[in-house]
Every structure is written in C-alpha cells, then in structure tokens.
Design a protein around this motif. Sequence first.
Motif, PDB file in Angstrom:
ATOM      1  N   THR A  80       0.824  -1.209   0.000  1.00  0.00           N
ATOM      2  CA  THR A  80       0.000   0.000   0.000  1.00  0.00           C
ATOM      3  C   THR A  80       0.861   1.263   0.000  1.00  0.00           C
ATOM      4  O   THR A  80       1.845   1.369   0.743  1.00  0.00           O
ATOM      5  N   GLN A  81       0.446   2.216  -0.816  1.00  0.00           N
ATOM      6  CA  GLN A  81       1.187   3.479  -0.990  1.00  0.00           C
ATOM      7  C   GLN A  81       0.323   4.660  -0.530  1.00  0.00           C
ATOM      8  O   GLN A  81      -0.898   4.550  -0.502  1.00  0.00           O
ATOM      9  N   PRO A  82       0.930   5.785  -0.234  1.00  0.00           N
ATOM     10  CA  PRO A  82       0.142   6.963   0.177  1.00  0.00           C
ATOM     11  C   PRO A  82      -0.944   7.331  -0.828  1.00  0.00           C
ATOM     12  O   PRO A  82      -2.038   7.766  -0.436  1.00  0.00           O
ATOM     13  N   GLY A  83      -0.683   7.142  -2.100  1.00  0.00           N
ATOM     14  CA  GLY A  83      -1.672   7.452  -3.134  1.00  0.00           C
ATOM     15  C   GLY A  83      -2.871   6.539  -3.125  1.00  0.00           C
ATOM     16  O   GLY A  83      -3.858   6.795  -3.825  1.00  0.00           O
ATOM     17  N   ASP A  84      -2.815   5.479  -2.344  1.00  0.00           N
ATOM     18  CA  ASP A  84      -3.950   4.573  -2.223  1.00  0.00           C
ATOM     19  C   ASP A  84      -4.993   5.082  -1.225  1.00  0.00           C
ATOM     20  O   ASP A  84      -6.095   4.524  -1.135  1.00  0.00           O
ATOM     21  N   SER A  85      -4.645   6.103  -0.469  1.00  0.00           N
ATOM     22  CA  SER A  85      -5.600   6.662   0.496  1.00  0.00           C
ATOM     23  C   SER A  85      -6.822   7.189  -0.237  1.00  0.00           C
ATOM     24  O   SER A  85      -6.717   8.039  -1.121  1.00  0.00           O
TER      25      SER A  85
END
Lengths: 115, 113
Positions: A80-85
Amino acid sequence: GESVGLHLPTLSVQEGDNSIINCAYSNSASDYFIWYKQESGKGPQFIIDIRSNMDKRQGQRVTVLLNKTVKHLSLQIAATQPGDSAVYFCAENIGENSGTYKYIFGTGTRLKVLA
Amino acid sequence: IAGITQAPTSQILAAGRRMTLRCTQDMRHNAMYWYRQDLGLGLRLIHYSNTAGTTGKGEVPDGYSVSRANTDDFPLTLASAVPSQTSVYFCASSERIGNSPLHFGNGTRLTVT
C-alpha cells in the motif's frame, strides 16, 4: 466492511503493508462485481471487476476475491502506498442477460495509509 | 484525455429555480447514467439511458428529467429545485447496459438554498 449510518469504517494501514477491504453484497443473483476508488472531490474510479464464474482476479497490485457462498467480496492491495488513500466501495450488478441497469453500490471503507 | 466531462463543477441554486447539469462523454459508450451521492448512502440512480433516444427511471427520479438526443450528451434537469436535491451528482457511462464497468465524471456539487 460496509458502512452504517454517516460514519464510514476506516482501515489504517502502514505504508508498504498489504490492505484488505471487505464488502458484503446483497443479492445472490448478482453476477458481476466492481471495485471503485474515490478520492476526495473526485468521481469514483474503476479499479477491477469480476464475474461470478470466477473466484479470484488479479490486476496491478490489486486482487479481488469473490465468495458466493457467503456473498462476500474483498479487495487486496499489495504494498500500500500513500496514493492509495481514498474511499473504496463495491458495486454489484444483477443478471448478465437481464439487460438491467441496476447496480447496487456499497457506502464504502476509508483507507488511510500511514507513513 | 477520453472520459466524462461534467459542468458546472459546483453551483449554489435558490429553491424553485430551474437548473441543467451537463454531461458529455467521448468514449462512444451506449449507456449513460445520472447518480446522486449523499453522505452515508451509496450512489443512487436517478435516470439512465440504454442508447441514444431512450431513457429510463432509476431509484430516485422524482424532480429530475433527462434527455438523450445523441450518443455523447446526457443532460440532467431539475425543473424546480428543492433543498432535498442538495447533493453531489455524478454522470457515468458504460459500453452497454449491465455487466459493464461504469466510468464516472468528477461530479457537480449542488447546493439548493
């Protein structure tokens, strides 16, 4: 899982970990399912879909699992990456051959990625 | 970039006024839809169109009308706005009706005062 009332359930995940978001769908006749991602101020964005003759489908960093016995759908996001928020919700459609317009949308789960 | 364009992005409207929300797609999709999204609720279908020249009612059609004169455009009209129509409105399209992913625009945020 699906939300109740005004407050979306929230899943907080450490960056780099895997996320699993769940959805209980409503109709045993549904034969097509979609996962959407919605960022604040934007429209829902298609992630992945699956038909009822499958129990697993993989995309780029995402996997959808379908359990028709218990009417359950899950979305797994790897690394999971920050852009998945975002808010994630599922949709079900009834009847490949029915020609129905009817998609039923869940209310969603908010995914927060912690740095 | 191919997709769905909605206008306006946001609008504040006095109750009783008439308003048309615009939606255009350039993907040559047959089916188009209008949904509203309200806090705590899933997307609810207002009206849909299987193909140019045809329209149908969704779950919450009262107070709204649509037309589909051509493949690309699907405007939504509120004849006389009421405060309960305060919502975020999304237009969507799909290649065909049923079992085909919906592609959404970025929405119109409407406030009726």
